[in-house]
Design a protein around this motif. Sequence first.
Motif, PDB file in Angstrom:
ATOM      1  N   VAL A 251       1.025  -1.218   0.014  1.00 50.68           N
ATOM      2  CA  VAL A 251      -0.068   0.007   0.120  1.00 50.68           C
ATOM      3  C   VAL A 251       0.829   1.333   0.089  1.00 50.68           C
ATOM      4  N   LEU A 252       0.458   2.172  -0.876  1.00 45.57           N
ATOM      5  CA  LEU A 252       1.123   3.447  -0.731  1.00 45.57           C
ATOM      6  C   LEU A 252       0.046   4.483  -0.348  1.00 45.57           C
ATOM      7  N   GLY A 253       0.327   5.406   0.657  1.00 42.88           N
ATOM      8  CA  GLY A 253      -0.550   6.266   1.085  1.00 42.88           C
ATOM      9  C   GLY A 253       0.075   7.966   1.104  1.00 42.88           C
ATOM     10  N   VAL A 254      -0.697   8.855   1.144  1.00 42.70           N
ATOM     11  CA  VAL A 254      -0.309  10.063   0.896  1.00 42.70           C
ATOM     12  C   VAL A 254      -1.232  11.104   1.992  1.00 42.70           C
ATOM     13  N   GLU A 255      -0.670  11.905   2.562  1.00 42.33           N
ATOM     14  CA  GLU A 255      -1.700  12.902   3.408  1.00 42.33           C
ATOM     15  C   GLU A 255      -1.059  14.156   3.283  1.00 42.33           C
ATOM     16  N   GLY A 256      -2.149  15.193   3.024  1.00 44.63           N
ATOM     17  CA  GLY A 256      -1.617  16.472   2.963  1.00 44.63           C
ATOM     18  C   GLY A 256      -2.483  17.359   4.058  1.00 44.63           C
ATOM     19  N   THR A 257      -1.849  18.168   4.632  1.00 43.25           N
ATOM     20  CA  THR A 257      -2.751  19.093   5.688  1.00 43.25           C
ATOM     21  C   THR A 257      -2.252  20.509   5.517  1.00 43.25           C
ATOM     22  N   TRP A 258      -3.280  21.336   5.797  1.00 44.36           N
ATOM     23  CA  TRP A 258      -3.258  22.807   5.524  1.00 44.36           C
ATOM     24  C   TRP A 258      -3.970  23.433   6.719  1.00 44.36           C
ATOM     25  N   HIS A 259      -3.272  24.576   7.080  1.00 43.10           N
ATOM     26  CA  HIS A 259      -3.569  25.280   8.164  1.00 43.10           C
ATOM     27  C   HIS A 259      -4.159  26.583   7.381  1.00 43.10           C
TER      28      HIS A 259
END
Length: 326
Positions: A251-259
């Motif tokens: 599995v490959l995963g990616v998470e982006g977060t923005w403040h």
Amino acid sequence: MRRTLHLLLPLAALAWLGARPTRAAAQASGESRAALLLTLPSSARALALGDAWGPVADDENALFYNPAQLARVRAWSVGGSLQRYVVSTTLGAFAAAVPLARGTVAIGVQVLDYGSEPELVSVEGAQTGDPTGASVSAQDFALTAGYGAAFGAAHRLRIGGAVKYAQQHVANYSGSAVAGDLGAAYSLPSGWELAGALQHFGSELTLAAVTAPLPWTWRVGAASPVADFGRFALRTMAEIRKSSGAVTTGVLGVEGTWHPARGATVLAARAGYSFRGTGDDRSPLTLGGGVTLGRFTVDYAYQGFDLLGGATHRFGVRYAAAMRGS
């Protein structure tokens, strides 16, 4: 001559859930496994990442993926998530964590409800039965308690364990088993995260005179350092796992977060892609997102099912108290 006939459509779902996702491996090995609830998603955030969450797990749901990561939870927290699963089943998980000594203790519940159907009695020569007024149902249930502790001056090494009680109930039959998990994780000075766990090893489960082992599972994963672009941050992760009787999954995963502004508001977008090979009805792509407002977080995950032509949606909510000194 009359005999009782339990017509429970979700029991077909039980067979489907046990065979369809891993049918190629099952046909090759002839193996069957009990309490497959233990291998199903337990977190909306994790599902959106393809369940490649072990290397970055940092809330109470780490209990279900790698108990060592409970050591990263440094304030009490509670959360739960629900998912309308395939064939009208309902899948849910709930957990709470509290810091204790050099680590954190957690307790959690997983439930898979197949629903209920009217009980019918068959009449010889008739194609349909007569209702008795009663109903039959089926559920899977698991109760887990675990502890994760951190070691070293920088708490880079984390080790944890968990014990669980799993039960399956179908109509008038029920069976149970006891199992355990072990996990470890390490944070490199460069920002890379490494994690691994052995799960669900324990006793066999007997249901209606049929005995089967639990789906013991191993999983190892890594996460890259956080790429910081000011208010936006990005992180990638990968995991390899295998449950007994199933194919090895990458599995490959990616998470982006923005403040979006100063404060405690955080927006997140997530995606995962699973490499399972052929013979799996689940779509390899999962998507999701989340929003944190102060101490509350709401998460969402989407997963399609190719052969059913449908999709499942999981929603989760959690609350985390302020850390001491913050």
